[in-house]
Scaffold this motif. Sequence first.
Motif, mmCIF file in Angstrom:
data_model
loop_
_atom_site.group_PDB
_atom_site.id
_atom_site.type_symbol
_atom_site.label_atom_id
_atom_site.label_comp_id
_atom_site.label_asym_id
_atom_site.label_seq_id
_atom_site.Cartn_x
_atom_site.Cartn_y
_atom_site.Cartn_z
ATOM 1 N N GLN A 179 -8.878 1.560 23.073
ATOM 2 C CA GLN A 179 -8.100 2.643 22.478
ATOM 3 C C GLN A 179 -8.257 2.641 20.961
ATOM 4 N N LYS A 180 -8.283 1.449 20.391
ATOM 5 C CA LYS A 180 -8.512 1.330 18.944
ATOM 6 C C LYS A 180 -9.889 1.883 18.576
ATOM 7 N N LEU A 181 -10.882 1.611 19.428
ATOM 8 C CA LEU A 181 -12.228 2.149 19.195
ATOM 9 C C LEU A 181 -12.187 3.670 19.201
ATOM 10 N N TYR A 182 -11.516 4.231 20.179
ATOM 11 C CA TYR A 182 -11.421 5.688 20.279
ATOM 12 C C TYR A 182 -10.753 6.284 19.039
ATOM 13 N N GLU A 183 -9.634 5.705 18.634
ATOM 14 C CA GLU A 183 -8.902 6.228 17.469
ATOM 15 C C GLU A 183 -9.750 6.130 16.204
ATOM 16 N N THR A 184 -10.494 5.035 16.067
ATOM 17 C CA THR A 184 -11.350 4.865 14.883
ATOM 18 C C THR A 184 -12.468 5.895 14.888
ATOM 19 N N GLY A 198 -26.525 15.780 11.782
ATOM 20 C CA GLY A 198 -27.196 15.419 10.546
ATOM 21 C C GLY A 198 -26.281 14.992 9.424
ATOM 22 N N ILE A 199 -24.993 14.865 9.697
ATOM 23 C CA ILE A 199 -24.041 14.438 8.662
ATOM 24 C C ILE A 199 -23.595 13.014 8.969
ATOM 25 N N VAL A 200 -23.879 12.098 8.061
ATOM 26 C CA VAL A 200 -23.603 10.675 8.262
ATOM 27 C C VAL A 200 -22.211 10.328 7.737
ATOM 28 N N PRO A 201 -21.424 9.539 8.474
ATOM 29 C CA PRO A 201 -20.137 9.093 7.935
ATOM 30 C C PRO A 201 -20.333 8.315 6.632
ATOM 31 N N SER A 202 -19.297 8.243 5.838
ATOM 32 C CA SER A 202 -19.385 7.513 4.581
ATOM 33 C C SER A 202 -19.635 6.035 4.854
ATOM 34 N N PRO A 203 -20.211 5.301 3.895
ATOM 35 C CA PRO A 203 -20.454 3.869 4.083
ATOM 36 C C PRO A 203 -19.202 3.091 4.490
ATOM 37 N N ARG A 246 -16.132 0.416 8.870
ATOM 38 C CA ARG A 246 -14.871 0.323 9.620
ATOM 39 C C ARG A 246 -15.126 0.390 11.121
ATOM 40 N N LEU A 247 -15.963 1.330 11.548
ATOM 41 C CA LEU A 247 -16.278 1.443 12.969
ATOM 42 C C LEU A 247 -17.107 0.256 13.440
ATOM 43 N N LYS A 248 -18.043 -0.186 12.634
ATOM 44 C CA LYS A 248 -18.863 -1.347 12.981
ATOM 45 C C LYS A 248 -17.993 -2.579 13.186
ATOM 46 N N SER A 249 -16.967 -2.749 12.355
ATOM 47 C CA SER A 249 -16.079 -3.905 12.463
ATOM 48 C C SER A 249 -15.341 -3.921 13.807
ATOM 49 N N THR A 270 -23.231 -5.272 15.963
ATOM 50 C CA THR A 270 -23.551 -3.869 16.177
ATOM 51 C C THR A 270 -24.751 -3.420 15.355
ATOM 52 N N SER A 271 -25.668 -2.693 15.986
ATOM 53 C CA SER A 271 -26.775 -2.075 15.259
ATOM 54 C C SER A 271 -26.449 -0.600 15.058
ATOM 55 N N ILE A 272 -26.967 -0.043 13.964
ATOM 56 C CA ILE A 272 -26.663 1.344 13.614
ATOM 57 C C ILE A 272 -27.965 2.071 13.331
ATOM 58 N N LEU A 273 -28.121 3.232 13.903
ATOM 59 C CA LEU A 273 -29.262 4.075 13.557
ATOM 60 C C LEU A 273 -28.742 5.419 13.065
ATOM 61 N N TYR A 274 -29.518 6.006 12.171
ATOM 62 C CA TYR A 274 -29.140 7.254 11.514
ATOM 63 C C TYR A 274 -30.092 8.364 11.918
ATOM 64 N N PRO A 275 -29.788 9.610 11.555
ATOM 65 C CA PRO A 275 -30.659 10.716 11.969
ATOM 66 C C PRO A 275 -32.118 10.561 11.562
#
Length: 279
Positions: free
Chosen positions: A31-36, A47-52, A57-60, A186-191
């Motif tokens: 639920q915390k994941l969903y809210e974040t 094509g719009i990336v969240p701020s660093p 915050r989501l990665k954490s 967690t790994s992150i990929l961008y557009p």
Amino acid sequence: MGMEKVGGKGKDSSDSKKRGRRRQKKVSTVQKLYETCKEVFANCGPGIVPSPSDVERLKSVLDSMTEADVGLSPNMPFFRAKETERVPRITYLHLNDSAKFQIGIFCLPPSGVIPLHNHPGMTVFSKLLFGDMHIKSYDWVGDASHGIVLNENPSNNVIQPPNVEDPAGLRLAKVKVNSNFTAPKTSILYPADGGNMHCFTALTACAVLDVLGPPYSDPEGRHCAYFLDLPFANVSDSVDGESVPAEERECYAWLQEREIPEDLAMVGELYRGPKIVAN
């Protein structure tokens, strides 16, 4: 009289504590994941990336998650290949419905493969909850900046499409990752960066928790495309007219879009872990 008075206070106190416990009921990790996700992707789109800071915050949240948080364990049927199946069947568990983001889990038995595919206009967070997996990923070769503009204001984080060579229907890509992983962070990929096209091969039973923002959408032109990767040297030995040293040629490949692979066996199943309350 005195005993009754004391007993009455004890009852009131007990009821109050119970009410307090109900009010303080722990929010589940999922639920915390969903809210974040809801907050992080609120002002984002294709094509719009969240701020660093939002990315971190989501990665954490994802870094802290385990298979138990989503009601999975390696001994479940999802993670066992059947002898009667020619190709190991991959199970997808869908956790939410939103136009802004999608949360899902891929359950792979040993030798299960998710073929090379893309994530157009998306920012994707992937967490290997358990298991050993080989990941190979590519980014298109093009603009040196990869077309990404990161800004604390998410509405300004617009991705410009890269300039990509396109000889004979092939597109040049550079290898981002080609390694084995064991339940990493967690790994992150961008557009246009981070390995937007990737392939997963399960070395053991694996569970991968994925967050996509925004989700795939055929009506909006974000369909999942699959690719063949052809050795770079088979087509060319240069990039932008400059010869690539032999020892670096394995860092490049030519990608060619293909139909959905016939040997991809994927089914959807009902997610039965802790519930997400959408609001």
